[in-house]
Design a protein around this motif. Sequence first.
Motif, short mmCIF file in Angstrom:
data_model
loop_
_atom_site.label_atom_id
_atom_site.label_comp_id
_atom_site.label_asym_id
_atom_site.label_seq_id
_atom_site.Cartn_x
_atom_site.Cartn_y
_atom_site.Cartn_z
N LEU A 16 8.53 -7.02 12.38
CA LEU A 16 7.80 -5.89 11.80
C LEU A 16 8.69 -4.66 11.85
CD1 LEU A 16 4.34 -6.33 13.62
CD2 LEU A 16 5.06 -7.31 11.42
N VAL A 17 8.77 -3.94 10.73
CA VAL A 17 9.50 -2.68 10.68
C VAL A 17 8.55 -1.59 10.21
CG1 VAL A 17 11.28 -1.36 9.48
CG2 VAL A 17 11.78 -3.67 10.28
N PHE A 18 8.43 -0.54 10.99
CA PHE A 18 7.57 0.59 10.67
C PHE A 18 8.46 1.69 10.11
CE2 PHE A 18 5.76 -1.95 13.99
CZ PHE A 18 4.42 -2.07 13.63
N PHE A 19 8.08 2.25 8.96
CA PHE A 19 8.95 3.25 8.34
C PHE A 19 8.14 4.44 7.84
CE2 PHE A 19 7.34 1.97 4.32
CZ PHE A 19 7.80 2.87 3.35
N ASP A 20 8.84 5.55 7.64
CA ASP A 20 8.20 6.76 7.14
C ASP A 20 9.24 7.63 6.47
OD1 ASP A 20 5.94 8.56 6.85
OD2 ASP A 20 6.92 9.83 8.33
N LEU A 21 8.79 8.41 5.51
CA LEU A 21 9.64 9.37 4.82
C LEU A 21 9.11 10.78 5.02
CD1 LEU A 21 9.95 7.64 1.31
CD2 LEU A 21 11.48 7.36 3.27
N GLU A 22 10.01 11.73 5.16
CA GLU A 22 9.66 13.14 5.03
C GLU A 22 10.28 13.60 3.73
OE1 GLU A 22 7.51 14.63 6.80
OE2 GLU A 22 7.39 13.14 8.41
N THR A 23 9.55 14.40 2.97
CA THR A 23 9.98 14.73 1.61
C THR A 23 9.88 16.23 1.34
OG1 THR A 23 7.74 14.39 0.73
CG2 THR A 23 9.18 12.47 0.82
N THR A 24 10.34 16.60 0.15
CA THR A 24 10.34 18.02 -0.23
C THR A 24 8.95 18.52 -0.63
OG1 THR A 24 10.90 17.42 -2.52
CG2 THR A 24 12.73 17.95 -1.02
N GLY A 25 8.01 17.60 -0.77
CA GLY A 25 6.64 17.97 -1.16
C GLY A 25 5.77 16.74 -1.19
N LEU A 26 4.62 16.86 -1.85
CA LEU A 26 3.66 15.76 -1.90
C LEU A 26 3.55 15.11 -3.28
CD1 LEU A 26 0.75 17.24 0.26
CD2 LEU A 26 2.52 15.61 0.96
N GLY A 27 4.21 15.68 -4.29
CA GLY A 27 4.15 15.12 -5.63
C GLY A 27 5.08 13.93 -5.79
N GLN A 28 4.87 13.16 -6.87
CA GLN A 28 5.70 11.99 -7.11
C GLN A 28 7.11 12.36 -7.56
OE1 GLN A 28 5.02 8.71 -6.42
NE2 GLN A 28 3.31 9.66 -5.35
N PRO A 100 11.88 -8.65 7.43
CA PRO A 100 10.65 -8.28 8.13
C PRO A 100 9.55 -7.85 7.18
CG PRO A 100 12.15 -6.45 8.13
CD PRO A 100 12.89 -7.59 7.50
N LEU A 101 8.37 -7.68 7.74
CA LEU A 101 7.25 -7.07 7.03
C LEU A 101 7.39 -5.57 7.19
CD1 LEU A 101 4.70 -8.10 5.52
CD2 LEU A 101 3.45 -7.84 7.67
N LEU A 102 7.35 -4.84 6.08
CA LEU A 102 7.56 -3.38 6.10
C LEU A 102 6.21 -2.68 6.16
CD1 LEU A 102 9.80 -1.22 5.91
CD2 LEU A 102 9.44 -1.23 3.42
N ILE A 103 6.01 -1.87 7.19
CA ILE A 103 4.70 -1.27 7.45
C ILE A 103 4.79 0.25 7.45
CG2 ILE A 103 2.79 -1.13 9.10
CD1 ILE A 103 3.66 -3.88 10.13
#
Length: 246
Positions: A16-28, A100-103
Amino acid sequence: MLKPESVGAGSPEQSLVFFDLETTGLGQNCEIVQLAAVSGSHSLNLYVIPRCRMQRGAAKVTGFRVRRQRLYLHRQLVPTNSLREVLVSFIAFLQMLGRPLLIGHNSRRFDCRLLVRALDELDLRAQFESSISGCVDTLPLAREVLKDRCLQSFRQENLVRELLGVNYKAHDALEDVRALQALYSVLQPTPEVIWRHKFTLDTADSKPAVTAAKVPSKLSEQRPLWENFRQAVKVTESQNEEVHAL
């Protein structure tokens, strides 16, 4: 076709791999600033200088600022890599763990869509997809598992506070994935629940579906990934904190 029993959280063959992004905003149309992933004691934490401006709200929440083509986090200069280097390093991290499964939390509607756009732009999507066995979004999964708890919010911070009794440094991708890993161990979803919430990058915009696994890249084709991965991790190694239990 795989059976639900083969994707259980406790299945010895399933990483299992847990991932997250921080971005410049919330739009696509926003861009990646930080990508973090964790699997057990293994972690990856990389930063990117975005090509677009940080939205004021996002900067206030995350603490990221860009000045003179340098990235600062809470006024501290952080080392950065190109978007390609970050994605190639992420792929190598996944390959190291054996498809792995990406979570992720709310990953189906947000993180995975941004990830797909970046992978497509750099022609890395095929390599990425061959490196994972599928994706799981813990937001709808938690709603199902905790449907009898009458919780007012299923935001990750609230779930961690309610189930683990702790507060943590949210909106920092590395801290978010560490917290999500701990949260997932408490949720203990059954193989059937995981199966219902499993999706692929191709089906992120539709109902979960299972596709045949793609043939992994040849070892000779993976060597550049590993070389880039080692270089990128070496650059940020001094900045990462030791993995700790929540």
